[in-house]
Design an enzyme around this catalytic site. Sequence first.
Site, PDB file in Angstrom:
ATOM      1  N   ARG A 105     -12.532  -9.804 -24.702  1.00 44.24           N
ATOM      2  CA  ARG A 105     -14.029  -9.210 -24.863  1.00 44.24           C
ATOM      3  C   ARG A 105     -14.101  -8.009 -25.707  1.00 44.24           C
ATOM      4  O   ARG A 105     -13.244  -7.252 -25.532  1.00 44.24           O
ATOM      5  CB  ARG A 105     -14.336  -8.742 -23.397  1.00 44.24           C
ATOM      6  CG  ARG A 105     -15.453  -8.009 -22.897  1.00 44.24           C
ATOM      7  CD  ARG A 105     -15.579  -7.378 -21.691  1.00 44.24           C
ATOM      8  NE  ARG A 105     -16.380  -6.235 -21.873  1.00 44.24           N
ATOM      9  CZ  ARG A 105     -17.617  -5.962 -21.193  1.00 44.24           C
ATOM     10  NH1 ARG A 105     -17.994  -6.791 -20.194  1.00 44.24           N
ATOM     11  NH2 ARG A 105     -18.419  -4.977 -21.316  1.00 44.24           N
ATOM     12  N   ASP A 132     -22.854  -4.247 -17.352  1.00 41.12           N
ATOM     13  CA  ASP A 132     -21.853  -3.295 -17.602  1.00 41.12           C
ATOM     14  C   ASP A 132     -21.869  -1.901 -17.684  1.00 41.12           C
ATOM     15  O   ASP A 132     -22.799  -1.403 -18.095  1.00 41.12           O
ATOM     16  CB  ASP A 132     -21.368  -4.008 -19.155  1.00 41.12           C
ATOM     17  CG  ASP A 132     -20.697  -5.305 -18.872  1.00 41.12           C
ATOM     18  OD1 ASP A 132     -20.175  -5.820 -17.854  1.00 41.12           O
ATOM     19  OD2 ASP A 132     -20.954  -5.964 -20.005  1.00 41.12           O
ATOM     20  N   HIS A 176     -24.735  -9.659 -14.914  1.00 37.91           N
ATOM     21  CA  HIS A 176     -23.878 -11.059 -14.925  1.00 37.91           C
ATOM     22  C   HIS A 176     -22.972 -11.060 -13.756  1.00 37.91           C
ATOM     23  O   HIS A 176     -22.648  -9.798 -13.151  1.00 37.91           O
ATOM     24  CB  HIS A 176     -23.408 -11.280 -16.178  1.00 37.91           C
ATOM     25  CG  HIS A 176     -22.169 -10.336 -16.704  1.00 37.91           C
ATOM     26  ND1 HIS A 176     -23.116  -9.149 -17.217  1.00 37.91           N
ATOM     27  CD2 HIS A 176     -21.005 -10.287 -16.795  1.00 37.91           C
ATOM     28  CE1 HIS A 176     -21.916  -8.201 -17.717  1.00 37.91           C
ATOM     29  NE2 HIS A 176     -20.810  -8.945 -17.456  1.00 37.91           N
ATOM     30  N   HIS A 179     -23.419  -7.503 -11.798  1.00 37.62           N
ATOM     31  CA  HIS A 179     -23.338  -6.146 -12.636  1.00 37.62           C
ATOM     32  C   HIS A 179     -23.915  -6.192 -13.948  1.00 37.62           C
ATOM     33  O   HIS A 179     -23.963  -7.092 -14.476  1.00 37.62           O
ATOM     34  CB  HIS A 179     -21.917  -5.534 -12.707  1.00 37.62           C
ATOM     35  CG  HIS A 179     -21.078  -6.297 -13.379  1.00 37.62           C
ATOM     36  ND1 HIS A 179     -20.567  -7.306 -13.151  1.00 37.62           N
ATOM     37  CD2 HIS A 179     -20.585  -6.225 -14.833  1.00 37.62           C
ATOM     38  CE1 HIS A 179     -19.696  -7.997 -14.148  1.00 37.62           C
ATOM     39  NE2 HIS A 179     -19.878  -7.046 -15.041  1.00 37.62           N
TER      40      HIS A 179
HETATM   41  C1  SIN Z   1     -17.304  -9.434 -17.529  1.00 39.11           C
HETATM   42  O1  SIN Z   1     -18.039  -9.120 -16.628  1.00 39.11           O
HETATM   43  O2  SIN Z   1     -17.023  -8.647 -18.483  1.00 39.11           O
HETATM   44  C2  SIN Z   1     -16.616 -10.701 -17.605  1.00 39.11           C
HETATM   45  C3  SIN Z   1     -17.308 -11.735 -17.116  1.00 39.11           C
HETATM   46  C4  SIN Z   1     -16.448 -13.274 -17.190  1.00 39.11           C
HETATM   47  O3  SIN Z   1     -15.500 -13.351 -17.355  1.00 39.11           O
HETATM   48  O4  SIN Z   1     -17.259 -14.105 -17.145  1.00 39.11           O
END
Ligand code: SIN
Length: 279
Positions: free
Chosen positions: A274, A101, A252, A99
């Site tokens: 995050r 974000d 990612h 995805h």
């Molecule tokens: C995310 O997609 O925000 C998290 C990615 C991760 O935990 O590696």
Amino acid sequence: MSDFAVHPYATAIGAEVTGVDLSRALDDSTWSALRDAYLEYLVLFFHDQKLTPAQQVEFSRRFGRLEEYPFVHGIDGYPELIEIVKEPDEVINFGHLWHTDMTFREQPPAGAVLYALEVPPVGGDTLFANMYLAWEMLSEGMKAVLRQLRAIHDSGTPQRHTDTFKGMKMQHRQGSERQITAHPFVRVHPETGRESLLISPSYCHRIEGMTDEESRMILDHLERHATQDILTCRFRWQTGTVVIWDNRCTMHIALEDDLAAMRGDMGFRRVMRRATIGV
Ligand code: SIN
């Protein structure tokens, strides 16, 4: 600034940055070098960092204003920071599908800063894909077709973002609503002016004016194309690693690679903090 260095991590994307302590205020020349590296490599990795929530907020704010996560409430005292938790008996991670974000928003965020609080010695890696290259490496024919199309990006139910994960159920943000929007397949980076491919397989399942089956054929092809090895890097975390990615030109995925949990045994715990950077 004397020890500051940027080490490319893979041919397509990513660089490791050494000689910088993110808990301290960055001087202008370090900040400018960091900013250049961010725009060139799209994802930056910093090992051996110690960041309090306040320091993570301060560092992240250098890149832009922070946004609260729409479906997950923030940690105590820091609404702009969320904790991402995978418990040892869980197989999937938050972010376990490819995805970009929050593409279900009209204005997806510009980036994110993830800080590793607890990671296993092996496993729990994150993969990143360079979506500039994904666009550039499509045929001219496919680019011409995609320029005419828009895809529907759908958050799914707000509960999907928390209730699927044991460690995150309690963090559900009450009152949040499903978000759906349409985006063109190509977008222009506001700082570099480069075009990149916008798909987000976790949220994007349909193309405007097409059947589900027709949409699937194109979207599956684009996902395979964008996530081929040559366009990605696979990052192994350590506790104390900080990663920042440019959400305007990357995708990612947090890998589902906890073999023990998959077999029904106790696997690893993984906890990240995050911050989301708005546009
Ligand atoms: C995310 O997609 O925000 C998290 C990615 C991760 O935990 O590696």
